[in-house]
Every structure is written in C-alpha cells, then in structure tokens.
Design a protein around this motif. Structure first.
Motif, mmCIF file in Angstrom:
data_model
loop_
_atom_site.group_PDB
_atom_site.id
_atom_site.type_symbol
_atom_site.label_atom_id
_atom_site.label_comp_id
_atom_site.label_asym_id
_atom_site.label_seq_id
_atom_site.Cartn_x
_atom_site.Cartn_y
_atom_site.Cartn_z
ATOM 1 N N GLU A 1 0.821 -1.203 0.167
ATOM 2 C CA GLU A 1 0.072 -0.022 -0.017
ATOM 3 C C GLU A 1 0.815 1.223 0.030
ATOM 4 O O GLU A 1 0.527 2.056 -0.826
ATOM 5 C CB GLU A 1 -1.229 0.039 1.079
ATOM 6 N N GLU B 1 -5.816 7.041 -0.400
ATOM 7 C CA GLU B 1 -7.191 6.288 -0.659
ATOM 8 C C GLU B 1 -7.345 5.090 -1.637
ATOM 9 O O GLU B 1 -7.846 4.098 -1.468
ATOM 10 C CB GLU B 1 -8.438 7.347 -0.767
ATOM 11 N N ARG C 1 -6.872 0.301 -1.887
ATOM 12 C CA ARG C 1 -8.069 -0.258 -2.314
ATOM 13 C C ARG C 1 -7.703 -1.275 -3.346
ATOM 14 O O ARG C 1 -7.007 -0.897 -4.516
ATOM 15 C CB ARG C 1 -9.054 0.680 -2.909
ATOM 16 N N ASP D 1 -9.324 -3.064 -5.229
ATOM 17 C CA ASP D 1 -10.289 -3.259 -6.433
ATOM 18 C C ASP D 1 -9.756 -2.180 -7.609
ATOM 19 O O ASP D 1 -10.297 -2.082 -8.534
ATOM 20 C CB ASP D 1 -11.768 -2.909 -5.897
#
Length: 67
Positions: free
Chosen positions: A18, A37, A41, A43
């Motif tokens: 990340e 942000e 994620r 996805d």
C-alpha cells in the motif's frame, strides 16, 4: 528510537504494498490524500490509475472514475 529498517520490518507485506502504491500514485500526480485512498483499495487497478494521468486525464476526473 527505532531505525527506518526496524520500523519497516514491523510493517506487514500488505502495508508495504500500500505504501508503494501510494508513492507511485503520488509520483504521477495524484494528491497525497487521494493517492492514499486509492492505494489501500485492491479493487483499483494501479496501472489504469497511472495511465489515466499519463494520457492527460485531469486528476479530479481520474479519481471520480476510479473511486
């Protein structure tokens, strides 16, 4: 006080990924908060996010598409 190496060794593999994703997103022009942000994620396709900005898409529109 821990060294950087000691601190990083305590991070999980997911946290390291990340962090790297956020750095890549920031490098191409996403603001820090949006990059963070998107980085957490799984996805969101990193290559698509990078390509959108490289192809001239405004940051706000790219973020709206991806988020």
């Amino acid at each position: 006080m821990m060294s950087t190496a000691e601190t990083e060794s305590r991070l999980t593999e997911q946290e390291l990924v990340e962090r790297w994703r956020a750095e890549e997103l920031t490098r191409v022009g996403y603001p820090g908060e949006i990059a963070q942000e998107m980085a957490v994620r799984p996805d969101i396709d990193l290559h698509r996010a990078l390509d959108l900005l490289r192809d001239g898409c405004p940051v706000e529109l790219a973020a709206a598409i991806l988020l």
